[in-house]
Structure formats: structure tokens, C-alpha cells
Enzyme design. Structure first.
Site, short mmCIF file in Angstrom:
data_model
loop_
_atom_site.label_atom_id
_atom_site.label_comp_id
_atom_site.label_asym_id
_atom_site.label_seq_id
_atom_site.Cartn_x
_atom_site.Cartn_y
_atom_site.Cartn_z
N GLU A 1 -11.37 0.95 17.80
CA GLU A 1 -12.56 1.00 16.93
C GLU A 1 -13.42 -0.26 17.02
O GLU A 1 -14.60 -0.24 16.66
CB GLU A 1 -12.14 1.21 15.47
CG GLU A 1 -11.39 0.02 14.88
CD GLU A 1 -10.79 0.27 13.50
OE1 GLU A 1 -10.63 1.42 13.07
OE2 GLU A 1 -10.48 -0.75 12.84
N ILE B 1 0.84 -1.21 0.00
CA ILE B 1 0.00 0.00 0.00
C ILE B 1 0.87 1.26 0.00
O ILE B 1 0.59 2.23 -0.70
CB ILE B 1 -0.97 -0.02 1.20
CG1 ILE B 1 -1.91 -1.24 1.07
CG2 ILE B 1 -1.77 1.27 1.28
CD1 ILE B 1 -2.74 -1.54 2.31
N ARG C 1 -3.09 1.23 10.79
CA ARG C 1 -3.74 0.68 11.98
C ARG C 1 -3.73 1.73 13.09
O ARG C 1 -2.77 2.45 13.27
CB ARG C 1 -3.01 -0.58 12.47
CG ARG C 1 -3.41 -1.84 11.71
CD ARG C 1 -4.88 -2.23 11.96
NE ARG C 1 -5.29 -3.42 11.24
CZ ARG C 1 -5.85 -3.43 10.02
NH1 ARG C 1 -6.05 -2.30 9.37
NH2 ARG C 1 -6.20 -4.57 9.46
N ASP D 1 11.45 2.55 5.52
CA ASP D 1 11.00 1.17 5.71
C ASP D 1 12.19 0.39 6.23
O ASP D 1 13.34 0.72 5.95
CB ASP D 1 10.50 0.57 4.38
CG ASP D 1 9.68 -0.69 4.58
OD1 ASP D 1 8.47 -0.65 4.33
OD2 ASP D 1 10.24 -1.73 5.01
N HIS E 1 -12.72 3.16 8.92
CA HIS E 1 -11.98 2.04 8.33
C HIS E 1 -12.54 1.66 6.95
O HIS E 1 -12.79 0.49 6.66
CB HIS E 1 -12.03 0.82 9.27
CG HIS E 1 -10.83 -0.08 9.12
ND1 HIS E 1 -10.17 -0.62 10.18
CD2 HIS E 1 -10.18 -0.53 8.02
CE1 HIS E 1 -9.17 -1.38 9.75
NE2 HIS E 1 -9.16 -1.32 8.44
P1 NAD Z 1 2.85 -4.78 3.67
O1 NAD Z 1 3.22 -5.92 4.56
O2 NAD Z 1 2.86 -5.00 2.20
O3 NAD Z 1 3.80 -3.52 4.00
C1 NAD Z 1 4.14 -3.12 5.30
C2 NAD Z 1 5.54 -2.49 5.23
O4 NAD Z 1 5.83 -1.98 6.54
C3 NAD Z 1 6.64 -3.50 4.89
O5 NAD Z 1 7.40 -3.02 3.78
C4 NAD Z 1 7.48 -3.59 6.15
O6 NAD Z 1 8.86 -3.81 5.90
C5 NAD Z 1 7.22 -2.23 6.78
N1 NAD Z 1 7.47 -2.20 8.22
C6 NAD Z 1 7.09 -3.10 9.16
N2 NAD Z 1 7.50 -2.69 10.38
C7 NAD Z 1 8.15 -1.52 10.19
C8 NAD Z 1 8.82 -0.62 11.07
N3 NAD Z 1 8.88 -0.85 12.40
N4 NAD Z 1 9.38 0.49 10.54
C9 NAD Z 1 9.32 0.71 9.20
N5 NAD Z 1 8.70 -0.10 8.33
C10 NAD Z 1 8.13 -1.19 8.81
O7 NAD Z 1 1.42 -4.30 4.19
P2 NAD Z 1 0.31 -3.52 3.35
O8 NAD Z 1 -0.59 -4.50 2.69
O9 NAD Z 1 0.96 -2.46 2.54
O10 NAD Z 1 -0.54 -2.87 4.56
C11 NAD Z 1 -0.07 -1.71 5.25
C12 NAD Z 1 -1.01 -1.34 6.38
O11 NAD Z 1 -2.31 -1.02 5.86
C13 NAD Z 1 -1.26 -2.47 7.40
O12 NAD Z 1 -1.22 -1.92 8.69
C14 NAD Z 1 -2.66 -2.93 7.09
O13 NAD Z 1 -3.28 -3.48 8.23
C15 NAD Z 1 -3.32 -1.64 6.67
N6 NAD Z 1 -4.56 -1.78 5.86
C16 NAD Z 1 -5.55 -0.88 6.06
C17 NAD Z 1 -6.74 -0.96 5.32
C18 NAD Z 1 -7.85 0.06 5.48
O14 NAD Z 1 -8.94 -0.14 4.96
N7 NAD Z 1 -7.65 1.15 6.19
C19 NAD Z 1 -6.90 -2.00 4.40
C20 NAD Z 1 -5.84 -2.91 4.21
C21 NAD Z 1 -4.66 -2.79 4.95
#
Ligand code: NAD
Length: 330
Positions: free
Chosen positions: A264, A156, A235, A175, A296
Site C-alpha cells: 500500500e 487491539i 498488516r 497468541d 488503512h
Molecule cells: P500488540 O503488540 O499489543 O499485540 C500483538 C500480539 O500479537 C501480541 O499479543 C503478540 O504476542 C502476538 N503475536 C506476535 N507474533 C505472533 C505470532 N507469530 N503468532 C501469534 N501471536 C503473535 O499490538 P497491537 O497494538 O494490538 O497491534 C496489532 C496489529 O494492528 C499490528 O500489526 C499493528 O501494526 C496493527 N495496527 C493497525 C492499525 C490500522 O489502522 N489498521 C492501527 C494500529 C495498529
């Protein structure tokens, strides 16, 4: 072969029925949640597709095993509502849909940023009061001239970075594992602090973890530019909400677009019309004049819903046919 889809809306039911025709699988759908009360209706069912919100009842794992059911396919990325130890002990495979439309969330992050920068909520409130004057309180800024920090550049975060880049922003980011594919799009910084201190817009895309829990707290807000805005479509636990509200009141940042709130779970996705919210921090958040709060919904597009339903059905079919799937979680 027959699959049952729980907690299904009419739109999700239609997508599942269409999928069933293509794959020659009988589909039954219900708006009911998957509970012990549903066991009688599971006789003859080969696969379960579910959208679990709270914790699944523990008694269900052995009960499903006794019925010969081998899996539950969650229509979502997160699976913390299942007890994996109990699932494995009862030979139930839990699957998820890890990626269903990163662009949907990315577009929503961009939307929240633009709404704050162009003060669309303030403009709407003034229009409702029949005030059509051009005054400084509704004067916006140009997003394309801003520096945007993307924290977490996975699926994302990368989609979001590309969108901000496409309107001319300078995109910086952090990241744990910088992506080579983002060369020319994201300028990676050595630390989160280095990224946020330079940013006009900060967009969060990291998972919740002990390292990211309340990453944005009082100390962090003191390091931001006072005209910065913070967008959270990741989150809720990434932000200490009480510290955020105080920081907004003190002018430590200019605004926040919040799609996920730490506590939430009791409220979303439910209709609380006319009922008071017990959580006073949540109440303060949704009414704060410098906050745009959304429940959300960043993911919630027709494309994402289709991909979620079909992703869960495909995982179910894999398991029934081959005994496993690449989207198994346990
Ligand atoms: P992803 O696993 O593809 O990417 C997450 C990234 O965060 C990874 O590149 C990882 O290396 C990095 N990361 C992890 N811990 C870290 C830290 N301490 N410091 C820096 N970087 C760090 O996940 P994604 O699919 O891109 O999802 C991202 C977020 O979006 C998640 O929290 C997910 O729950 C949330 N999300 C929200 C919705 C919504 O409707 N609001 C929908 C889907 C996902």
C-alpha cells in the site's frame, strides 16, 4: 519552549495548539513534510513532532544534531521509517505512540465483519440500480451465532475479542502469549490452524514478522470453512493477496475485509483520483466483489487523532525536560 509539528492537518494543528496553551509551550504547525528543505525553519525549535510516511532523509540526522534538536516524536506506533542506527549515532531519540485507541481499530474490524455478513455492499449496489427485491443473494447471517477467531490477542486483539463477545459470538483465539485477562472471553487454541479451522470469522491482530509473513496463503485458505470471512486490520504482509483473490474465486472462503494491503505504501494516504494504479494486484483487490477494501483507516477516529498528537507532544515534553521518555524507541 517551542515545538514544531510537521505534516499536520488543520484538525491536528488545532489539537496541538490547545495542548500548547495548557502546557505553556509555543506550537508551530505546518502541512509540510520533514525534509532538508525545512532546516532553516528549525532554528529556535526545541522539539519536533512528525508523521513520517516514507524513509526520513539520512542527511537530516546529523543536521538536526547540529541544530541542537534531540528528538523526533512520531505520531504513530510504527517507526520503521526512521534509521535507528543513524538516529542513535546522532543523539536523536525517536519516540512513538504505541497505543492510541485500540477500540477504534476493534470497532472497524467488527464493522467490516458485519458489512460482509449482512452483505451491505451488495445491497447498496442493488439500490443504486433501483432493485429493491428481497432475494437470497442479499440474505445475511447472524453474527452472534458465529465462532470468531482472534489471531494475536494484544491491545487491539483483546478489544476486538470483547466486542465480538458482546454480540454473543463464541470467541476463540491464538497468541504466542495467551492473556489471563481474557479468561471467560477468549477460548485459546493450541495453534493458529486449530483456531482457523473452526472459525466463521477470522480477525488478524498480529504484527508483521518472519513468522507471520504470508501466514494466509494458498495452503491456509484450503483449510478454512468455505463460508468463512477474513478480516485484516493488522498488516498487509500477513496475507498473500494473490492467493487470497484466487481462493475467493475458487470459493475457499466467502469474503474478506481488508484495511491493510502489503504494497500500500506508494498509494496511501494519497489522492490518486483519475490516475491508473500500476499495481494490478491492488487494482484487482479493490474491485473484487467479495472484498471490502479500506485504505488503512481502521485507526482513523477523532479520538485516535487526538491521542496521537497529544501522545507525541507529551513524549517531546518529557525529553526536553528530563532527557528521556517511556515511549523512546532507540
Ligand atoms: P500488540 O503488540 O499489543 O499485540 C500483538 C500480539 O500479537 C501480541 O499479543 C503478540 O504476542 C502476538 N503475536 C506476535 N507474533 C505472533 C505470532 N507469530 N503468532 C501469534 N501471536 C503473535 O499490538 P497491537 O497494538 O494490538 O497491534 C496489532 C496489529 O494492528 C499490528 O500489526 C499493528 O501494526 C496493527 N495496527 C493497525 C492499525 C490500522 O489502522 N489498521 C492501527 C494500529 C495498529
Amino acid at each position: 519552549m517551542k515545538f514544531k509539528v510537521f505534516n499536520a492537518t488543520p484538525e491536528e494543528s488545532q489539537i496541538a495548539l490547545n495542548w500548547g496553551k495548557v502546557h505553556n509551550v509555543d506550537i508551530e504547525t505546518t502541512p509540510h513534510l520533514l525534509t532538508m528543505d525545512e532546516l532553516p525553519g528549525l532554528a529556535g525549535i526545541d522539539g519536533i513532532i512528525n508523521l513520517q510516511i516514507g524513509q526520513l532523509e539520512p542527511e537530516l540526522y546529523p543536521a538536526l544534531n547540529q541544530l541542537g534538536i534531540k528528538q523526533i516524536a512520531q505520531r504513530g506506533a510504527g517507526t520503521d521509517m526512521y534509521n535507528m542506527a543513524l538516529a542513535s549515532a546522532n543523539d536523536i531519540i525517536i519516540t512513538n505512540v504505541p497505543s492510541y485507541s485500540p477500540e477504534s481499530i476493534a470497532e472497524f474490524a467488527l464493522t467490516l465483519a458485519l458489512q460482509l455478513i449482512r452483505k451491505t455492499e451488495d445491497i447498496r449496489l442493488r439500490i443504486e440500480a433501483h432493485n429493491f427485491r428481497w432475494e437470497n443473494v442479499i440474505c445475511g447471517r447472524v453474527l452472534g451465532q458465529m465462532t470468531v477467531a482472534i489471531l494475536g490477542t494484544g491491545r487491539i486483539g483483546q478489544a476486538t475479542a470483547k466486542m465480538f463477545k458482546s454480540v454473543g459470538c463464541r470467541v476463540i483465539g491464538y497468541d504466542l502469549y495467551p492473556s489471563e485477562q481474557m479468561e471467560g472471553i477468549i477460548e485459546y487454541k493450541e495453534s493458529i490452524m486449530e483456531a482457523v479451522e473452526e472459525a466463521d470469522v477470522i480477525s488478524l491482530h498480529m504484527p508483521p514478522s518472519p513468522e507471520t509473513h504470508h501466514l494466509f496463503d494458498k495452503a491456509m485458505f484450503e483449510r478454512l470453512k468455505p463460508d468463512a470471512i477474513l478480516i485484516n486490520t493488522a498488516r498487509g504482509a500477513l496475507i498473500n493477496t494473490e492467493d487470497l483473490l484466487e481462493a475467493l474465486d475458487l470459493g475457499l472462503l466467502a469474503g474478506a475485509g481488508i484495511d491493510t494491503y502489503e504494497f500500500e505504501a506508494p498509494y496511501i494516504p494519497k489522492d490518486w483520483t483519475g490516475q491508473p494504479l500500476e499495481d494490478q494486484t491492488f487494482e484487482a483487490l479493490i474491485h473484487h466483489p467479495k472484498v471490502i477494501y479500506t485504505p488503512h483507516v481502521a485507526y482513523f477516529t477523532d479520538e485516535a487523532v487526538k491521542n496521537l498528537v497529544e501522545g507525541a507532544l507529551n513524549a517531546t515534553l518529557d525529553i526536553v525536560k528530563t532527557g528521556t521518555t517511556q515511549n523512546r524507541v532507540n
